[in-house]
Write a protein that holds these residues in place. Sequence first.
Motif, PDB file in Angstrom:
ATOM      1  N   MET A 104       0.906  -1.336  -0.075  1.00 11.69           N
ATOM      2  CA  MET A 104       0.042   0.002   0.010  1.00 11.69           C
ATOM      3  C   MET A 104       0.800   1.191  -0.171  1.00 11.69           C
ATOM      4  SD  MET A 104      -3.250  -0.397   0.100  1.00 11.69           S
ATOM      5  CE  MET A 104      -4.446  -1.264   0.704  1.00 11.69           C
ATOM      6  N   VAL A 105       1.783   1.201   0.885  1.00 12.75           N
ATOM      7  CA  VAL A 105       2.722   2.307   1.037  1.00 12.75           C
ATOM      8  C   VAL A 105       3.387   2.715  -0.315  1.00 12.75           C
ATOM      9  CG1 VAL A 105       4.613   3.653   2.016  1.00 12.75           C
ATOM     10  CG2 VAL A 105       2.889   2.408   3.456  1.00 12.75           C
ATOM     11  N   SER A 106       4.155   1.586  -0.783  1.00 12.40           N
ATOM     12  CA  SER A 106       4.925   1.956  -2.049  1.00 12.40           C
ATOM     13  C   SER A 106       3.999   2.414  -3.186  1.00 12.40           C
ATOM     14  CB  SER A 106       5.725   0.699  -2.570  1.00 12.40           C
ATOM     15  OG  SER A 106       4.773  -0.190  -2.427  1.00 12.40           O
ATOM     16  N   THR A 107       2.590   1.981  -3.117  1.00  6.93           N
ATOM     17  CA  THR A 107       1.843   2.458  -4.319  1.00  6.93           C
ATOM     18  C   THR A 107       1.083   3.649  -4.041  1.00  6.93           C
ATOM     19  OG1 THR A 107       0.909   0.144  -4.396  1.00  6.93           O
ATOM     20  CG2 THR A 107      -0.587   1.774  -5.321  1.00  6.93           C
ATOM     21  N   ALA A 108       1.007   4.185  -2.846  1.00  5.95           N
ATOM     22  CA  ALA A 108       0.704   5.516  -2.622  1.00  5.95           C
ATOM     23  C   ALA A 108       1.555   6.615  -2.504  1.00  5.95           C
ATOM     24  CB  ALA A 108      -0.002   5.424  -1.036  1.00  5.95           C
ATOM     25  N   LEU A 109       2.692   6.239  -2.236  1.00  7.93           N
ATOM     26  CA  LEU A 109       3.889   7.365  -2.013  1.00  7.93           C
ATOM     27  C   LEU A 109       3.723   8.465  -2.943  1.00  7.93           C
ATOM     28  CD1 LEU A 109       6.960   5.622  -0.790  1.00  7.93           C
ATOM     29  CD2 LEU A 109       5.824   7.685   0.247  1.00  7.93           C
ATOM     30  N   PRO A 110       3.872   8.078  -4.330  1.00  5.68           N
ATOM     31  CA  PRO A 110       3.843   9.125  -5.429  1.00  5.68           C
ATOM     32  C   PRO A 110       2.750  10.035  -5.163  1.00  5.68           C
ATOM     33  CG  PRO A 110       4.047   6.967  -6.425  1.00  5.68           C
ATOM     34  CD  PRO A 110       3.742   6.642  -5.048  1.00  5.68           C
ATOM     35  N   PHE A 111       1.398   9.581  -4.845  1.00  3.48           N
ATOM     36  CA  PHE A 111       0.415  10.474  -4.724  1.00  3.48           C
ATOM     37  C   PHE A 111       0.682  11.339  -3.567  1.00  3.48           C
ATOM     38  CE2 PHE A 111      -2.631   9.266  -7.598  1.00  3.48           C
ATOM     39  CZ  PHE A 111      -2.820   8.158  -7.739  1.00  3.48           C
ATOM     40  N   THR A 112       1.217  11.000  -2.625  1.00  2.45           N
ATOM     41  CA  THR A 112       1.674  11.809  -1.389  1.00  2.45           C
ATOM     42  C   THR A 112       2.770  12.829  -1.538  1.00  2.45           C
ATOM     43  OG1 THR A 112       1.415   9.533  -0.129  1.00  2.45           O
ATOM     44  CG2 THR A 112       1.773  11.703   1.007  1.00  2.45           C
ATOM     45  N   VAL A 113       3.728  12.375  -2.215  1.00  2.00           N
ATOM     46  CA  VAL A 113       5.023  13.072  -2.447  1.00  2.00           C
ATOM     47  C   VAL A 113       4.772  14.312  -3.269  1.00  2.00           C
ATOM     48  CG1 VAL A 113       7.189  13.209  -3.468  1.00  2.00           C
ATOM     49  CG2 VAL A 113       6.579  11.353  -2.069  1.00  2.00           C
ATOM     50  N   LEU A 114       4.075  14.074  -4.466  1.00  2.00           N
ATOM     51  CA  LEU A 114       3.766  15.280  -5.361  1.00  2.00           C
ATOM     52  C   LEU A 114       3.177  16.401  -4.639  1.00  2.00           C
ATOM     53  CD1 LEU A 114       3.154  13.431  -8.622  1.00  2.00           C
ATOM     54  CD2 LEU A 114       5.304  14.756  -8.105  1.00  2.00           C
ATOM     55  N   PRO A 115       1.932  16.452  -4.233  1.00  2.00           N
ATOM     56  CA  PRO A 115       1.295  17.717  -3.543  1.00  2.00           C
ATOM     57  C   PRO A 115       2.192  18.318  -2.556  1.00  2.00           C
ATOM     58  CG  PRO A 115      -0.280  15.713  -3.620  1.00  2.00           C
ATOM     59  CD  PRO A 115       1.249  15.280  -3.884  1.00  2.00           C
TER      60      PRO A 115
END
Lengths: 265, 352, 301
Positions: free
Chosen positions: C177-188
């Motif tokens: 989950m974390v490795s999938t969600a990370l890009p969404f979290t980092v960009l904003p």
Amino acid sequence: MRRLHPTVSFAALGTLALLYLPLLAVVVFSVNASRHGFVWRGFTLGWYAKLLQDEYVLELTRNTLVLAFVSTAIATVLGTLLALGMQRFPWPKPARFAMELVLQLPVVTPDIVFAAAMVVMFGLLRLAWSIFTPGLLTMIIGHVTFQTAFVALVVRGRLALLGPTLDEAGRDLYADRLFLFRTITLPLLLPGVVAGALLAFTLSLDDFVISFFTAGPTSTTLPIYIYASVRRGVSPEIHALSTLIVLVTVFLVLSVERATRYRKE
Amino acid sequence: MRRATATALAAALLAALVGCSRPSSEQGKVLNVYMWSEYIDPQIPEDFESQTGIKVRVDVYESTEDMMAKLQHGGAGQYDMVVVSDHAVPVLAKLGLLEPLDMGRIPNAANVDPRFKSPGYDPDNKYSLPYQWGTVGLMYRKDRIPEFDPSWAVLFAPDKQAGPFVLIDSMRDMLGVALKYLGHSANSVSLEEIRRAGELVLAAKKSPQAVGFEGGVGGKNKVLSKAAALAIVYNGDALRAIEEDDQIAFVVPKEGSIVWVDAMVVTKGAANPGAAHQFINFILDPGIGGQLSNFNQYATPNLAAMPFIDEAARNDPAVYPPAEVFSKLEYLEDVGDATKLYDEIWTGVKSQ
Amino acid sequence: MTRIVVWYGQLISRPQLYRRGLLLVCSGFAWLTLFLAVPLAILLVIAFASRSAYGEVEWTFTLENFRRMLGFGALGWSSNTLRILLRSAWVGFVTTLISLLLAYPLAFFIAARPPRTRYLGLTLVIIPFCTNLVIRSYAWMLLLSPELPFAQLAQWLGLVPHFGALYPSAAAVYIGMVSTALPFTVLPIYTNVERLDWSIVEAARDLYASPWRVFFQAVLPQTLPGLSVAIILTFVPAMGMFVIPDLLGGAKYWLVGNLIQQQFGASRDWPFGAALSFGLMLLTFVGIFLLRRWRAEGELV
């Protein structure tokens, strides 16, 4: 520039590793000469060769590409029109609110609920008109629905950046609407549209959940095939296939970067 | 100018791609078959094509429930011939998804072993003809578990669990096995018995040794790749694995198990029922029947094919169980309204 | 009297303007309404229908499915479904938390690079996001399998039985989950970090604030807009995931997405699946609502 505390840098690099480790593993195993299990047995490109000879995989690739191209084409048109319509007209507050709401729906709805709703709707439509059997058409409809929102998002961003000044300048010089649109708005908008289209294409290519629920027997796509294979027991050909897909995705993302970067500054 | 060229190119590419996908939709010359994975020798559809000119597409599934879900919701018309488990035949018939067989087009039906003619699940073979039959049992690695009391307790009794195991992802088979272990019938309609079976499976799933649920083929592959030491599989899957790795063995536990017959049916609304009948007839040919069983290591219901079966397989008790084993095997039947009970308990097992 | 306005340099009457705008948006909205809003409405209706013995939809209306969702099944009350719903919310929460903890250092790291390398950094973050979810999930299955060093380390530490893999397990699901969600979290968060007003940070440092205070009071508040977007983009998808719990959690760790998928697949119980879908949507809206409240409060301060 700024000096960072070493822990921060370490954590950052560690996180990047976390993101790339799995992909690396797939690439490594795609050239591993071992059928079962993960013991390293030597380098080979044999799995790629086998893959390219597999007629079924080639057919799936064709399905995936056709689906992506057609849905991207439709979604780009719809999304761009939507963006233009929403951004460039002085809608009153309630109308604007309603529009934003509808546009937010694909983002806020979890994939699976989205897919479930589609399944249910197609089930009912099928009673009226048998063209809605699970297959390419239902998949295209499903894809276009979520792609449109993303395209609209990207194009709106671009439109906001452009602003009304150029249009006003053009009008001051007695340009008519069509000329204005063709020579000024469209070329400036194009990078945004292209970026939106590429984004939509990538999303379609990699989509699994929507495709899974709307696919029929002759319209299976690569992600669905990979999922089914993973459930049965992964084989090295799947690793090879996945590596190729990742490479294509990388290429597409880099293209989007170039398309957006170029005119931004 | 550049844009115009780009658009033209894109359109051409699109047209080419769409055009390429046309040939496969020529309905008269394609037969769509839906069956369990790894169930047919790839040579057989090819031979069929060279004989009749009809191309066979084989689509696969991993569990009966998945197959039924697909057929019920729009899939039936897209497949011409489907290979389904015995207990699913009456259910599909009740749902109006099956086309009665036209025996006139299947002369080879006479080859079927009288034991399998007019079975309980399909009187007079109205809708189906048998494809293969086999048993449900335990496949295990001799190098991980040298000593092995052939009982389902190795899954269900915590003190007897000997290694990582895979349960079978098939509602009736898994719950049926648990019911047999408890000494009940695999076709029980008693809420109490089914519930206890469900609790047993749930406890097994939660034990640290459980690897998860897989279809028969998935379980077989996990044991082959050493990710598990035991798996509930169908006997043919295990026997094929033994061909690849002699450290693997198969056994039908002493409490009894399930015997099944897979049957060939023609769907209602099939695009090509004629080809479906032809293919069924082709499968029932003695030589083809032998080829099929020699490939997937299951038992053939085709009496005329027996001479074509490998001698080793004919004498292998894992393929053709002797009478005393057979007496402890039970066929799964349609349990009518109790299906809803099984469904709910199975959902509970999977989701807790 | 029709009002004339000047819009984008053009003299035009309002109704005419609206008509033109309508022309542009109607196609897109018609599509979205027909293929999104309407299906969701139908789904809601089906949530009240029942299922026949063999899996067909029967149009007898009942609250049975919602009762089942709250736990009242044929076998008496079980907390099962509620637990899954709550577990999904919990997993979403933990995933978001861990992703945020990892996203901040990464965002700062990229922002600290010279401008040319920054694009590279961002692209590096985006690429995994664009790869296929199924591929990424099974790639983790590879990494966590028994023969590889990670699992062997865990075996040696006694965390897993001998020969066991690190999946299926809750931990594997979180990792996925974390490795999938990370890009969404980092960009904003990155968009905010890039425009950070460092003068405030320096002022804090000048006032001898400890590094923690500097972060929480000078940096964090400035990244609030990005943070709230990041939370929504991470939390919402995490709750509805089913591929990751399916491949990495096996049957041992189910989220509501798996439950829904089963109802539309093997269990052939569309009405119950529809009810669950709305349970999920409800959780989602509650989450977003809470977030908006929190953000609004933050802005008042």
